[in-house]
Scaffold this active site. Sequence first.
Site, short mmCIF file in Angstrom:
data_model
loop_
_atom_site.label_atom_id
_atom_site.label_comp_id
_atom_site.label_asym_id
_atom_site.label_seq_id
_atom_site.Cartn_x
_atom_site.Cartn_y
_atom_site.Cartn_z
N TYR A 33 35.78 33.31 44.49
CA TYR A 33 34.80 32.37 45.06
C TYR A 33 34.52 31.25 44.06
O TYR A 33 34.50 30.06 44.42
CB TYR A 33 33.52 33.15 45.39
CG TYR A 33 32.37 32.29 45.89
CD1 TYR A 33 32.26 31.96 47.23
CD2 TYR A 33 31.40 31.83 45.00
CE1 TYR A 33 31.20 31.19 47.68
CE2 TYR A 33 30.33 31.05 45.45
CZ TYR A 33 30.24 30.74 46.79
OH TYR A 33 29.20 29.97 47.23
N GLU A 34 34.29 31.62 42.79
CA GLU A 34 34.00 30.62 41.75
C GLU A 34 35.20 29.69 41.54
O GLU A 34 35.05 28.46 41.44
CB GLU A 34 33.65 31.32 40.44
CG GLU A 34 32.34 32.09 40.51
CD GLU A 34 32.14 33.02 39.32
OE1 GLU A 34 31.07 33.62 39.24
OE2 GLU A 34 33.07 33.13 38.49
N LEU A 35 36.41 30.30 41.48
CA LEU A 35 37.62 29.51 41.26
C LEU A 35 37.85 28.52 42.40
O LEU A 35 38.19 27.36 42.18
CB LEU A 35 38.83 30.43 41.11
CG LEU A 35 40.18 29.74 40.90
CD1 LEU A 35 40.16 28.89 39.64
CD2 LEU A 35 41.30 30.77 40.82
#
EC number: 3.2.2.-
Length: 287
Positions: free
Chosen positions: A229-231
């Site tokens: 999700y962060e990437l």
Amino acid sequence: MNSSYYQNQINRLEKDIADLQKKIADENKKEIDKNKQIDSVHRTINKNTSISTLNSKQRQIDGYQKDILNCRTKIASYQKSIATKSAELGKKRQELLKAQQSEQKKLQDDQLKFQKKLQSEIEIQKRHLETLIAQNYSTQNNKLVSTEDIPEPTKQYDFFISHASEDKDDIVRDLAEALRNNGFEVWYDEFELKIGDSLRKKIDYGLSNANYGIVIISPSFVKKNWTEYELNGMVAREMNGHKVILPIWHKITKDEVLRFSPSLADKLALNTSIHTIDDIVENLKNL
């Protein structure tokens, strides 16, 4: 059959051929030795040699010649076996090539499917981030935002550290401390998260307000949903023309990174196997 199966067969055939070639060399040496023995017997025969001795020496020579014939028979048999195995080896090499081409095509197809899936997820996350930023901007203008949604005052970060929790003790915590000790503002969950905070909102806030995203890519990282999700959020920002992602490989091979994300594997990265935390900090200072 996969390429490993054919490679094992090729290795076996090559060993068999090498063994046969050694046997031929051994038989050739035996033949040379027998010819030398025949010459040696001939040199002992002269005009004074008696009939009985001559007959004995002839029997000796006949025995050596029989041995030579036996050597040549074995050599012919070995050469025939080499020819058969060489033909089989050529066939197996063709089968290996076909298997490798098939595996390469499957790998390319899998990578293409993964890239399409990743692109779709990136688009979804990009739209989500754009919506989130627009909502935050709107609520700020109308003074309706709560302190839980956006911290007051707004804080800017030099680096957002995306990582798997399994890597905290190995590298992440020490790296975050080292960056902060060098004067950088760092979004790191142990620094920023408090009891009762919304994890998703805090991550979105950190992603939106960080200049760069440090991505600690490890075997644990590629298995996590939150890290993906962060990437994806960082990739969405890069698609708007900003260099954001700073990859650091930790206990992971290039093949593993390539399977996870071909585009990420193509980025120049630091590697904890050859770079210390001080080395990494010095490299980040030069951005």
